[in-house]
Motif scaffolding. Structure first.
Motif, PDB file in Angstrom:
ATOM      1  N   PHE A  51      36.785  31.796  46.704  1.00 42.68           N
ATOM      2  CA  PHE A  51      36.153  30.534  46.316  1.00 42.68           C
ATOM      3  C   PHE A  51      37.183  29.683  45.562  1.00 42.68           C
ATOM      4  O   PHE A  51      37.103  29.538  44.332  1.00 42.68           O
ATOM      5  N   PRO A  52      38.172  29.137  46.267  1.00 43.74           N
ATOM      6  CA  PRO A  52      39.271  28.412  45.604  1.00 43.74           C
ATOM      7  C   PRO A  52      38.804  27.279  44.697  1.00 43.74           C
ATOM      8  O   PRO A  52      39.432  26.996  43.682  1.00 43.74           O
ATOM      9  N   ALA A  53      37.682  26.641  45.058  1.00 38.88           N
ATOM     10  CA  ALA A  53      37.169  25.550  44.225  1.00 38.88           C
ATOM     11  C   ALA A  53      36.827  26.050  42.827  1.00 38.88           C
ATOM     12  O   ALA A  53      37.007  25.333  41.829  1.00 38.88           O
ATOM     13  N   MET A  54      36.370  27.311  42.737  1.00 33.61           N
ATOM     14  CA  MET A  54      36.033  27.864  41.423  1.00 33.61           C
ATOM     15  C   MET A  54      37.288  28.146  40.614  1.00 33.61           C
ATOM     16  O   MET A  54      37.276  28.054  39.381  1.00 33.61           O
ATOM     17  N   VAL A  55      38.386  28.484  41.276  1.00 35.21           N
ATOM     18  CA  VAL A  55      39.649  28.689  40.569  1.00 35.21           C
ATOM     19  C   VAL A  55      40.092  27.386  39.923  1.00 35.21           C
ATOM     20  O   VAL A  55      40.526  27.352  38.765  1.00 35.21           O
ATOM     21  N   ILE A  56      39.964  26.300  40.678  1.00 32.41           N
ATOM     22  CA  ILE A  56      40.332  24.982  40.149  1.00 32.41           C
ATOM     23  C   ILE A  56      39.379  24.582  39.024  1.00 32.41           C
ATOM     24  O   ILE A  56      39.808  24.089  37.971  1.00 32.41           O
ATOM     25  N   LEU A  57      38.083  24.816  39.240  1.00 32.53           N
ATOM     26  CA  LEU A  57      37.102  24.474  38.214  1.00 32.53           C
ATOM     27  C   LEU A  57      37.352  25.267  36.943  1.00 32.53           C
ATOM     28  O   LEU A  57      37.221  24.741  35.821  1.00 32.53           O
ATOM     29  N   GLU A  58      37.740  26.534  37.088  1.00 33.16           N
ATOM     30  CA  GLU A  58      38.012  27.364  35.912  1.00 33.16           C
ATOM     31  C   GLU A  58      39.188  26.816  35.114  1.00 33.16           C
ATOM     32  O   GLU A  58      39.225  26.924  33.885  1.00 33.16           O
ATOM     33  N   SER A  59      40.174  26.221  35.809  1.00 32.15           N
ATOM     34  CA  SER A  59      41.304  25.636  35.088  1.00 32.15           C
ATOM     35  C   SER A  59      40.881  24.431  34.259  1.00 32.15           C
ATOM     36  O   SER A  59      41.535  24.079  33.282  1.00 32.15           O
ATOM     37  N   LEU A  60      39.762  23.815  34.649  1.00 33.56           N
ATOM     38  CA  LEU A  60      39.230  22.667  33.906  1.00 33.56           C
ATOM     39  C   LEU A  60      38.207  23.098  32.862  1.00 33.56           C
ATOM     40  O   LEU A  60      38.042  22.444  31.836  1.00 33.56           O
ATOM     41  N   SER A  61      37.506  24.197  33.157  1.00 30.47           N
ATOM     42  CA  SER A  61      36.458  24.660  32.250  1.00 30.47           C
ATOM     43  C   SER A  61      36.403  26.178  32.268  1.00 30.47           C
ATOM     44  O   SER A  61      35.925  26.785  33.235  1.00 30.47           O
ATOM     45  N   LYS A  62      36.899  26.792  31.213  1.00 30.54           N
ATOM     46  CA  LYS A  62      36.883  28.250  31.144  1.00 30.54           C
ATOM     47  C   LYS A  62      35.458  28.798  31.128  1.00 30.54           C
ATOM     48  O   LYS A  62      35.204  29.886  31.642  1.00 30.54           O
ATOM     49  N   SER A  63      34.539  28.047  30.547  1.00 31.42           N
ATOM     50  CA  SER A  63      33.152  28.510  30.515  1.00 31.42           C
ATOM     51  C   SER A  63      32.571  28.578  31.919  1.00 31.42           C
ATOM     52  O   SER A  63      31.767  29.471  32.226  1.00 31.42           O
ATOM     53  N   ALA A  64      32.978  27.653  32.802  1.00 31.92           N
ATOM     54  CA  ALA A  64      32.516  27.702  34.195  1.00 31.92           C
ATOM     55  C   ALA A  64      33.045  28.961  34.875  1.00 31.92           C
ATOM     56  O   ALA A  64      32.327  29.624  35.641  1.00 31.92           O
ATOM     57  N   GLY A  65      34.303  29.294  34.592  1.00 32.22           N
ATOM     58  CA  GLY A  65      34.882  30.519  35.159  1.00 32.22           C
ATOM     59  C   GLY A  65      34.170  31.757  34.661  1.00 32.22           C
ATOM     60  O   GLY A  65      33.896  32.683  35.437  1.00 32.22           O
ATOM     61  N   ARG A  66      33.861  31.778  33.379  1.00 32.16           N
ATOM     62  CA  ARG A  66      33.152  32.931  32.814  1.00 32.16           C
ATOM     63  C   ARG A  66      31.761  33.066  33.432  1.00 32.16           C
ATOM     64  O   ARG A  66      31.306  34.174  33.720  1.00 32.16           O
ATOM     65  N   ALA A  67      31.093  31.920  33.628  1.00 32.34           N
ATOM     66  CA  ALA A  67      29.751  31.947  34.218  1.00 32.34           C
ATOM     67  C   ALA A  67      29.799  32.473  35.645  1.00 32.34           C
ATOM     68  O   ALA A  67      28.947  33.274  36.060  1.00 32.34           O
ATOM     69  N   PHE A  68      30.799  32.037  36.404  1.00 29.12           N
ATOM     70  CA  PHE A  68      30.937  32.494  37.788  1.00 29.12           C
ATOM     71  C   PHE A  68      31.257  33.983  37.835  1.00 29.12           C
ATOM     72  O   PHE A  68      30.721  34.721  38.671  1.00 29.12           O
ATOM     73  N   ALA A  69      32.121  34.431  36.933  1.00 28.98           N
ATOM     74  CA  ALA A  69      32.465  35.853  36.863  1.00 28.98           C
ATOM     75  C   ALA A  69      31.239  36.692  36.498  1.00 28.98           C
ATOM     76  O   ALA A  69      31.030  37.784  37.041  1.00 28.98           O
ATOM     77  N   THR A  70      30.415  36.176  35.602  1.00 29.86           N
ATOM     78  CA  THR A  70      29.186  36.877  35.214  1.00 29.86           C
ATOM     79  C   THR A  70      28.221  36.940  36.389  1.00 29.86           C
ATOM     80  O   THR A  70      27.593  37.977  36.641  1.00 29.86           O
ATOM     81  N   LEU A  71      28.116  35.832  37.117  1.00 30.66           N
ATOM     82  CA  LEU A  71      27.228  35.783  38.278  1.00 30.66           C
ATOM     83  C   LEU A  71      27.606  36.849  39.297  1.00 30.66           C
ATOM     84  O   LEU A  71      26.737  37.531  39.852  1.00 30.66           O
ATOM     85  N   TRP A  72      28.914  37.036  39.507  1.00 28.38           N
ATOM     86  CA  TRP A  72      29.385  38.005  40.499  1.00 28.38           C
ATOM     87  C   TRP A  72      29.636  39.390  39.894  1.00 28.38           C
ATOM     88  O   TRP A  72      30.072  40.301  40.591  1.00 28.38           O
ATOM     89  N   GLN A  73      29.372  39.518  38.602  1.00 33.15           N
ATOM     90  CA  GLN A  73      29.518  40.805  37.908  1.00 33.15           C
ATOM     91  C   GLN A  73      30.948  41.350  38.017  1.00 33.15           C
ATOM     92  O   GLN A  73      31.169  42.540  38.293  1.00 33.15           O
ATOM     93  N   VAL A  74      31.929  40.456  37.815  1.00 36.34           N
ATOM     94  CA  VAL A  74      33.329  40.882  37.854  1.00 36.34           C
ATOM     95  C   VAL A  74      34.013  40.660  36.502  1.00 36.34           C
ATOM     96  O   VAL A  74      35.241  40.638  36.415  1.00 36.34           O
ATOM     97  N   THR A  75      33.229  40.487  35.459  1.00 34.84           N
ATOM     98  CA  THR A  75      33.824  40.398  34.132  1.00 34.84           C
ATOM     99  C   THR A  75      34.326  41.776  33.720  1.00 34.84           C
ATOM    100  O   THR A  75      33.790  42.801  34.141  1.00 34.84           O
ATOM    101  N   TYR A  76      35.344  41.785  32.911  1.00 39.69           N
ATOM    102  CA  TYR A  76      35.876  43.048  32.402  1.00 39.69           C
ATOM    103  C   TYR A  76      36.400  42.793  31.000  1.00 39.69           C
ATOM    104  O   TYR A  76      36.772  41.680  30.655  1.00 39.69           O
ATOM    105  N   HIS A  77      36.409  43.817  30.199  1.00 40.72           N
ATOM    106  CA  HIS A  77      36.725  43.658  28.788  1.00 40.72           C
ATOM    107  C   HIS A  77      37.847  44.601  28.364  1.00 40.72           C
ATOM    108  O   HIS A  77      38.048  45.661  28.962  1.00 40.72           O
TER     109      HIS A  77
END
Length: 532
Positions: free
Chosen positions: A245-271
């Motif tokens: 989803f390249p558009a999300m990569v670009i969006l994440e560069s503009l808004s880290k919170s959008a990237g975090r939300a997308f990562a949470t949606l796809w359950q790919v967050t890691y700590h």
């Protein structure tokens, strides 16, 4: 009066509510019909509608992303083409290919098939949008993610001499010293079962640190990589999903919170692990920064260290176009690109050799004629050992997904009686291509090192091989990787018999950067084996 006003009030509220419900139903209906229209178009009218593949994959990239998130790339690589044929649609505008004809075109250095936007997710520095919404990608000597071929070729030419085997062999003694320490530490385990991935990562990071920076991160001393390998692999899980989803990569560069939300949606967050975590990158960055600062801006002083960072600093001084930013990035890339790819290669080699007794016995016999300190030149003469390594890389390559390219402008491409228009994302999965019976023989699914000893077959196998990338994008660190792997594998098998416990492939998640995980190993000293 009160009753009349109440009736009026409730009637108005009902009308407003009805209007709201009607508007909601209307909007929902429009949305459903729009999605249905898109699905019908992609299934029946899209230029790729004739390409076989899972029907859900034709409708949405979510099918592909779901498979990636769950680490199913090894299974897909083994089964997708067997079920659907040499060209398979895995997303609305993306296909996987597994044939000689496809490889020749996609990875030709002259056909103009450039890397797709998937690689935005792997960028060292994320892309951004200019005021006119044009995509801007920083010039950082990012060899994996670089999509500008002119820039890439310049960078390759600049660093070529540093990563040529003739120069790398100057640092071979540093590897020997690390392997001496590794052997000593493995002896102290007294044959106890260990996580193969962690120990291969320990040895790789120690070797890269010695060769690149004349430094040790202390992993061998601690007999632990501080969970850094596991943490990094989870990062690839996230990148592999975001890349679709390249558009999300670009969006994440503009808004880290959008990237975090997308990562949470796809359950790919890691700590970051709370206990015992010991990353090596912060120390690497500090040491590189200090070395560069002293060498370029400090008082002139003699530095006796002979390592790759010293070579890169000298390259910068000799070739100003190899600017300071390139210097810093390439020094980091030794670790960023090397620590996981080399770990993956070693896991595959030890897992396959150690789980095939006949192969391991053959290697042990071959190693009887070499000294305990195995030099690169001698290692390359160990034909069966080298064949065993290549065969493991073939079946379990470093890359688990397609290496995606874009069909260039023009008439598109005809493959296996299917037309793929310009802009189509197309690529070969190494897992699939390396199991093509037309290239590797009818037993392509079988681990059989002897196939690499057959001169008439080897030429074809080497040609259609994606172990280190394809065509003009062969990994510039290939010779460094081959030097390390060619020394580490025979050296450890010279001293130890390796017993392997392989989990099922369902338990070993594969992403874009792929490796066998959960493999357990025992390193039993050869002397103990002989006494028993």
């Amino acid at each position: 009066m009160f009753t009349w006003l109440s009736v009026v009030f409730w009637h108005g509220a009902w009308v407003a509510l009805s209007s709201t419900v009607s508007a909601t139903v209307w909007l929902a209906s429009i949305l459903v019909l729009s999605l249905l229209a898109v699905a019908i178009y992609r299934l029946a009218l899209h230029p790729l509608a004739r390409v076989p593949g899972p029907r859900l994959a034709a409708v949405s990239s979510c099918w592909y992303a779901y498979q990636v998130r769950n680490g199913r790339m090894l299974r897909l690589g083994k089964t997708l083409h067997r079920q659907y044929g040499p060209v398979v649609r895995v997303a609305p505008n993306e296909v996987w290919c597994a044939s000689k004809d496809a490889y020749k075109v996609i990875y030709s250095p002259t056909a103009g098939y450039e890397k797709s936007e998937f690689y935005l997710a792997t960028s060292l520095l994320k892309p951004s949008l200019s005021w006119d919404l044009a995509l801007e990608v920083p010039d950082t000597l990012d060899l994996l993610a670089e999509r500008d071929m002119k820039r890439y070729r310049l960078q390759r030419r600049l660093i070529g001499p540093v990563y040529h085997i003739n120069n790398l062999r100057r640092h071979e003694h540093s590897v020997d010293l690390v392997l001496e320490r590794a052997i000593a530490q493995l002896h102290t385990l007294q044959g106890a079962e260990v996580d193969l991935k962690e120990w291969m990562h320990i040895i790789v990071v120690e070797c890269l640190s010695a060769v690149s920076l004349s430094w040790s991160p202390g992993y061998l001393k601690d007999k632990s990589d501080g969970a850094s390998g596991k943490h990094a692999y989870m990062g690839w899980r996230r990148k592999s999903v975001f890349g679709l989803f390249p558009a999300m990569v670009i969006l994440e560069s503009l808004s880290k919170s959008a990237g975090r939300a997308f990562a949470t949606l796809w359950q790919v967050t890691y700590h970051t692990p709370k206990k015992g975590f010991k990353p090596f990158f912060p120390a690497v960055q500090r040491k590189i920064s200090q070395r560069v600062k002293v060498a370029l801006w400090g008082k002139p002083q003699k530095d006796e260290r002979q390592d790759i960072v010293a070579d890169l600093i000298q390259l910068h001084k000799d070739r100003p176009e190899f600017n300071e930013q390139y210097l810093r990035r390439m020094a980091i890339t030794n670790f960023g690109a090397g620590h996981e790819t080399l770990t993956s290669t070693l896991i595959s080699a030890f897992a396959m050799i150690g789980s095939h007794d006949g192969v391991q016995s053959h290697i042990a016999n071959e190693l009887q004629s070499v000294s305990k300190t195995i030099q690169y030149e001698s290692a390359m003469q160990l034909s069966f050992t080298q064949a065993s390594i290549k065969e493991a890389q073939r079946l379990y390559p470093v890359i688990g997904m397609s290496l995606p390219r874009k069909v260039p402008e023009g008439d598109g491409i005809e493959l296996h009686r299917l037309h793929l228009p310009p802009g189509t994302i197309i690529g070969c999965s190494p897992v699939s291509l390396h199991r093509d019976t037309d290239i590797f023989g009818p037993d392509a699914e079988v681990y059989r090192p002897q196939r690499w000893l057959q001169a008439d077959q080897r030429k074809d196998m080497d040609r259609y091989n994606l172990i280190y990338g394809g065509g003009s994008r062969i990994c510039p660190g290939k010779q460094l990787a081959e030097m390390l792997v060619s020394k580490i594998v025979p050296t450890l098998f010279k001293h130890f018999q390796v017993e392997i416990n392989l989990p099922s492939e369902e338990e070993m998640p594969y992403y874009f950067m792929a490796m066998l995980t959960g493999v357990k190993a025992r390193f039993v000293a050869r002397a103990d084996v002989l006494r028993s």
